[in-house]
Structures are given as C-alpha cells and as structure tokens.
Scaffold this motif. Sequence first.
Motif, PDB file in Angstrom:
ATOM      1  N   SER A 175       0.800  -1.229   0.000  1.00 36.49           N
ATOM      2  CA  SER A 175       0.000   0.000   0.000  1.00 36.49           C
ATOM      3  C   SER A 175       0.829   1.274   0.000  1.00 36.49           C
ATOM      4  O   SER A 175       0.278   2.360  -0.186  1.00 36.49           O
ATOM      5  CB  SER A 175      -0.954   0.000   1.202  1.00 36.49           C
ATOM      6  N   ASP A 176       2.138   1.187   0.177  1.00 41.31           N
ATOM      7  CA  ASP A 176       2.980   2.391   0.143  1.00 41.31           C
ATOM      8  C   ASP A 176       2.988   3.036  -1.233  1.00 41.31           C
ATOM      9  O   ASP A 176       3.206   4.234  -1.360  1.00 41.31           O
ATOM     10  CB  ASP A 176       4.418   2.055   0.543  1.00 41.31           C
ATOM     11  N   GLU A 177       2.744   2.250  -2.248  1.00 46.89           N
ATOM     12  CA  GLU A 177       2.795   2.758  -3.615  1.00 46.89           C
ATOM     13  C   GLU A 177       1.487   3.410  -4.045  1.00 46.89           C
ATOM     14  O   GLU A 177       1.418   3.997  -5.123  1.00 46.89           O
ATOM     15  CB  GLU A 177       3.147   1.611  -4.565  1.00 46.89           C
ATOM     16  N   TRP A 178       0.467   3.326  -3.233  1.00 48.36           N
ATOM     17  CA  TRP A 178      -0.827   3.897  -3.595  1.00 48.36           C
ATOM     18  C   TRP A 178      -0.749   5.417  -3.534  1.00 48.36           C
ATOM     19  O   TRP A 178      -0.174   5.995  -2.631  1.00 48.36           O
ATOM     20  CB  TRP A 178      -1.922   3.423  -2.662  1.00 48.36           C
ATOM     21  N   ASN A 179      -1.329   6.057  -4.489  1.00 48.44           N
ATOM     22  CA  ASN A 179      -1.408   7.513  -4.508  1.00 48.44           C
ATOM     23  C   ASN A 179      -2.817   7.886  -4.043  1.00 48.44           C
ATOM     24  O   ASN A 179      -3.672   8.239  -4.829  1.00 48.44           O
ATOM     25  CB  ASN A 179      -1.119   8.057  -5.912  1.00 48.44           C
ATOM     26  N   ASP A 180      -3.019   7.778  -2.734  1.00 54.74           N
ATOM     27  CA  ASP A 180      -4.360   7.925  -2.179  1.00 54.74           C
ATOM     28  C   ASP A 180      -4.244   8.655  -0.850  1.00 54.74           C
ATOM     29  O   ASP A 180      -3.399   8.326  -0.018  1.00 54.74           O
ATOM     30  CB  ASP A 180      -4.954   6.529  -1.976  1.00 54.74           C
TER      31      ASP A 180
END
Length: 83
Positions: free
Chosen positions: A38-43
Amino acid sequence: MDIKFDAVAAKQLIRQMDWYCFGIQKEARDLLDIFNGSDEWNDQQAKAFQNNIVEIANDLNKVLFFESDYIRTFYQRVMELGE
C-alpha cells in the motif's frame, strides 16, 4: 445425569481449533501483504487504511495467542482424561 468423555470427539475438536488458528494466521499474512503493497498507492486515505490494517492484524494476533493457549490447556485436559 451421566457425563461421558469422548476422546475421539475431543481430539477432533482440537484439530478443528488448529485449522481455525491456521486460518487466522493466513488472514493476518494476507492483510500484511496488502499493507506492504500500500505504500505505492497515490491515495489520501492510504495512511488511515494502513492504520486500520495494522489494528486488525494486531487483533488477529491477540485472538491467535488466546486461542492457542486455550488449545494447549484443552489438550492437556484431554490427555489427563484419556489416561
């Protein structure tokens, strides 16, 4: 009233509880796999989501600890009764 000890049923219950604990372990690993990606999510909600996953994983670990302790105690009692 007669109470009859059924060693076969007791051992079957222990096996079922083992499978239940195995399922909890799998769920915790699956949650942590989601968390790790989830670190790569742009949220903007990613951090709140991560915090929730950590809390759920912590709760699963607590359940697993208590369930494992219960299984050990139950198994000891089954062995005592089976003697």
